[in-house]
Design an enzyme around this catalytic site. Structure first.
Site, short mmCIF file in Angstrom:
data_model
loop_
_atom_site.label_atom_id
_atom_site.label_comp_id
_atom_site.label_asym_id
_atom_site.label_seq_id
_atom_site.Cartn_x
_atom_site.Cartn_y
_atom_site.Cartn_z
N LYS A 253 0.85 -1.20 0.00
CA LYS A 253 0.00 0.00 0.00
C LYS A 253 0.88 1.24 0.00
O LYS A 253 2.03 1.20 0.44
CB LYS A 253 -0.85 0.02 1.28
CG LYS A 253 -1.97 -1.00 1.34
CD LYS A 253 -2.76 -0.81 2.65
CE LYS A 253 -3.80 -1.89 2.85
NZ LYS A 253 -4.88 -1.89 1.85
N ARG A 327 -9.66 -11.85 3.31
CA ARG A 327 -10.52 -12.97 2.89
C ARG A 327 -9.78 -14.30 3.05
O ARG A 327 -10.41 -15.33 3.22
CB ARG A 327 -11.01 -12.74 1.46
CG ARG A 327 -9.92 -12.72 0.42
CD ARG A 327 -10.36 -12.03 -0.87
NE ARG A 327 -10.46 -10.58 -0.74
CZ ARG A 327 -10.92 -9.77 -1.68
NH1 ARG A 327 -11.35 -10.27 -2.83
NH2 ARG A 327 -10.96 -8.46 -1.47
N1 BES Z 1 -7.77 -3.92 5.09
C1 BES Z 1 -8.04 -3.61 3.73
C2 BES Z 1 -9.40 -2.96 3.52
C3 BES Z 1 -9.55 -1.55 4.01
C4 BES Z 1 -9.11 -0.49 3.25
C5 BES Z 1 -10.18 -1.29 5.22
C6 BES Z 1 -9.27 0.80 3.70
C7 BES Z 1 -10.33 0.01 5.67
C8 BES Z 1 -9.88 1.06 4.90
C9 BES Z 1 -8.01 -4.90 2.90
O1 BES Z 1 -7.12 -5.86 3.32
C10 BES Z 1 -7.62 -4.51 1.52
O2 BES Z 1 -6.52 -4.08 1.34
N2 BES Z 1 -8.55 -4.65 0.59
C11 BES Z 1 -8.33 -4.29 -0.77
C12 BES Z 1 -9.02 -5.29 -1.62
C13 BES Z 1 -8.58 -5.26 -3.06
C14 BES Z 1 -7.12 -5.65 -3.17
C15 BES Z 1 -9.44 -6.22 -3.84
C16 BES Z 1 -8.93 -2.91 -0.99
O3 BES Z 1 -9.97 -2.57 -0.39
O4 BES Z 1 -8.32 -2.14 -1.73
MN MN Z 2 -5.17 -5.65 2.54
#
Ligand code: BES
Ligand code: MN
Ligand code: ZN
Length: 475
Positions: A253, A327
């Site tokens: 990220k 997931r």
């Molecule tokens: N923990 C994050 C989701 C999240 C993002 C929660 C911002 C709260 C605020 C999760 O693990 C994640 O990174 N999800 C990705 C999914 C994508 C790669 C399909 C996302 O939301 O970008």
């Molecule tokens: Mn994530």
């Protein structure tokens, strides 16, 4: 913990309290000050000339009935940034049931403060609320007493969860969560902790949880908390995503988006909080809470895009995107829970799973995804009653393409960026046998709330789940 007592006359209030009342509160003295305050249309607030009170706040009637927009709590939040008295008197004579629950939880939650983590020097002079006198009519006493007791227990669970979630992730590792849970659960004989260490995670075939956690210096854990309020009967299961920090893994990220990712274990923290609330309320049920704990880190052992790992139910998953780690750990935890209790009454999982659910539903509503209409109805209604609401997103076989892989049984992310939240839920559904009613709550938007301009853990959806559980027991 803040102590709370019922009173039926303002004469019973402690001197120098902060009085919060409706404009129309019949118990207010007929003074010039009160008349002047009543003439104001909005919130009327004064600290001068209001002896024997230290402060009087009159709030418009509409706020005490507003179960939709959280209006009363929103009006109160700034007033509580710097309390003037450790005693509150609050007028509960005429308040909507949902608002009452929200108000009590808000007040009891004042017992948690970021400064309690002892990471910041404080001179200890800040006033903290220690005592609440709830003003009611004599005939309301009995009912209110039981609501107060219940909401106090809910708030205590929320506070335990919030404190853990607010703890920075250099401290709050998977093992730290286990240690804290064991300490907190030790207060209740009906709670028992069962921990799987890294070796047992591998040994029991939880390859997805292991894949996510193996890149970190702090190894993953699976924590099962068992509550036996009765010795026999169906077991209700709750599963929480416990990513103690989510860097995104090798699919790293960017910094700004990573900043709040110590909160990626809110699902797990809230499962723990829920267990503590249930134990405190001594509910006659059996519950298993499962916390899937791992840090999604980068390092030589981190899972790589393209890794294929196998869950404990035998399904192989291609890990396309290492940032879709939630997931993966949930899939293993759900499958593990269903193997442990094949006759489970239901499995409800909660997770800060996708940023997309915030785009779809915002910060007030948790996303609900389920194929079980009974659970959908029950959770939706419990949400409205508690004021901790959910909104459904679609979940059915039309999402099938979103989880197809050419090399494995499933792929963790679709390449098309469509229906992101529901696609994650569709992946998860493969890990819960169809006989067990299952619902997924995406709490990315609701697990945090804004306090003093900063996001902190909210303890949601513990109020929703307690409300749902209480109604489900009575059926
Ligand atoms: N923990 C994050 C989701 C999240 C993002 C929660 C911002 C709260 C605020 C999760 O693990 C994640 O990174 N999800 C990705 C999914 C994508 C790669 C399909 C996302 O939301 O970008
Ligand atoms: Mn994530
Ligand atoms: Zn995550």
């Amino acid at each position: 913990m803040i102590n709370c007592q019922l009173i039926t006359s303002l004469a019973e209030a402690r001197p120098h309290s902060h009085l919060l009342a409706r404009h129309a509160c019949a118990q207010l003295p007929e003074t010039a000050l009160i008349n002047e305050m009543r003439a104001q249309t909005g919130v009327a607030d004064t600290r001068f000339g209001c002896a024997p009170f230290a402060r009087i706040t009159l709030l418009p009637e509409a706020l005490w009935q507003d179960s939709l927009t959280d209006g009363l709590v929103t009006a109160l939040r700034p007033l509580f940034a710097a309390p003037v008295s450790e005693s509150l008197v609050i007028d509960l004579c005429d308040i909507h049931d949902t608002v009452l629950g929200q108000l009590l939880r808000f007040l009891f939650n004042q017992a948690h403060n970021l400064s309690d983590l002892q990471l910041k020097k404080t001179d200890g002079s800040a006033v903290r609320i220690r005592h609440i006198a709830a003003l009611c009519l004599p005939e309301q006493r009995e009912r209110l007493a039981s609501i107060i007791e219940q909401q106090q227990a809910v708030a205590n669970g929320m506070i335990a969860a919030r404190r853990l979630a607010d703890t920075p992730s250099d401290r709050c590792t998977p093992q730290y969560v286990v240690d804290e849970a064991q300490t907190l659960c030790a207060a209740f004989p009906a709670l028992r902790c069962e921990v799987l260490d890294e070796q047992q995670i591998v040994g029991q075939g939880l390859g997805l949880l292991h894949a996510v956690g193996k890149g970190a210096t702090c190894p993953p854990r699976l924590l099962a908390i068992h509550y036996d309020g009765i010795s026999d009967g169906p077991v209700r299961c709750y599963v929480g995503k416990g990513i103690t920090f989510d860097t995104g893994g090798l699919w790293l990220k960017e910094g700004a988006g990573m900043y709040t990712m110590k909160y990626d274990m809110c699902g797990a923290a809230n499962v723990l909080g829920l267990m503590l609330t249930v134990a405190e309320l001594n509910l006659p049920v059996r519950i298993m809470g499962v916390l899937a704990l791992a840090e999604n880190a980068i390092g030589p052992d981190a899972m790589q895009p393209g890794t294929v790992a196998r869950a404990c139910n035998g399904l192989a998953v291609e890990i396309n995107n290492t940032d879709a780690e939630g997931r993966l750990v949930l899939a293993d935890a759900i499958a593990w829970a269903s193997q442990r209790h094949p006759q489970a009454h239901y499995i409800i999982d909660m997770a800060t799973l996708t940023g997309a659910v915030v785009k779809a539903l915002g910060y007030e509503l948790s996303g609900l995804m389920t194929q079980n209409e009974t659970l959908r109805e029950q959770l939706t209604r419990a949400g409205i009653r508690s004021g901790d609401e959910v909104w459904s997103l679609p979940l059915d076989a039309r999402l099938k393409k979103q989880t197809e892989s050419t090399i494995a049984d499933l792929c963790n992310t679709p390449t098309n960026n469509a229906a992101i939240s529901a696609s994650a839920a569709w992946l998860l559904h493969h890990f819960c046998p169809p006989m067990i009613p299952w619902a997924h709550l995406d709490i990315s938007g609701t697990a945090l709330w804004r306090e003093g301009g900063r996001s902190v853990a909210s303890g949601r959806p513990i109020p929703l789940l307690v409300e749902h559980l209480l109604a489900d027991i009575e059926l």
